[in-house]
Design an enzyme around this catalytic site. Structure first.
Site, PDB file in Angstrom:
ATOM      1  N   CYS A   1       0.622   2.036   6.841  1.00  0.00           N
ATOM      2  CA  CYS A   1       0.688   0.581   6.711  1.00  0.00           C
ATOM      3  C   CYS A   1       0.277  -0.014   8.053  1.00  0.00           C
ATOM      4  O   CYS A   1       0.851   0.342   9.086  1.00  0.00           O
ATOM      5  CB  CYS A   1       2.107   0.152   6.342  1.00  0.00           C
ATOM      6  SG  CYS A   1       2.315  -1.653   6.374  1.00  0.00           S
TER       7      CYS A   1
ATOM      8  N   ASP B   1       1.895   5.335   3.693  1.00  0.00           N
ATOM      9  CA  ASP B   1       1.679   4.927   2.304  1.00  0.00           C
ATOM     10  C   ASP B   1       1.095   6.130   1.573  1.00  0.00           C
ATOM     11  O   ASP B   1       0.201   6.804   2.094  1.00  0.00           O
ATOM     12  CB  ASP B   1       0.704   3.757   2.212  1.00  0.00           C
ATOM     13  CG  ASP B   1       1.345   2.424   2.545  1.00  0.00           C
ATOM     14  OD1 ASP B   1       2.533   2.251   2.244  1.00  0.00           O
ATOM     15  OD2 ASP B   1       0.651   1.564   3.111  1.00  0.00           O
TER      16      ASP B   1
END
Length: 99
Positions: free
Chosen positions: A10, A17
């Site tokens: 992120c 992620d």
């Protein structure tokens, strides 16, 4: 092709992620070579990227490398803040009717 181990970071928090990428395409003269694809996907592990931007960038890179008749990339990101994100990007050569 299904790639269940895609990871990036992120860009706001630096947290990882995780996503499953699903690549569908109709090749023209070139095809996607699996080992190269695996190494390319791994290159995002330490890179900050928004879901939409990274999905579009991967599709653009694959289209540039293989020049397919049609290609679609679906990125199914795991839950973050109670929300699952799915991003779909698609490319078609002019005049090609998608399958």
């Amino acid at each position: 092709m299904e790639i269940p181990e895609f990871t990036c970071l992120c860009p706001m928090t630096g947290q990882p992620d995780f996503a499953t990428l699903v690549l569908d395409y109709v090749p023209d003269r070139l095809c996607v070579e699996l080992k190269s694809l695996k190494q390319y996907v791994w290159s995002y592990r330490n890179e900050g990227a928004f879901h939409e931007a990274v999905t579009n960038r991967i599709l653009e890179d694959l289209v540039r490398a293989t020049k397919p008749r049609w290609m679609k990339l679906e990125a199914r990101f795991n839950v973050r803040g109670g929300i699952y994100t799915t991003v779909i990007a698609e490319h078609a050569k002019r005049g090609f009717k998608k399958p």
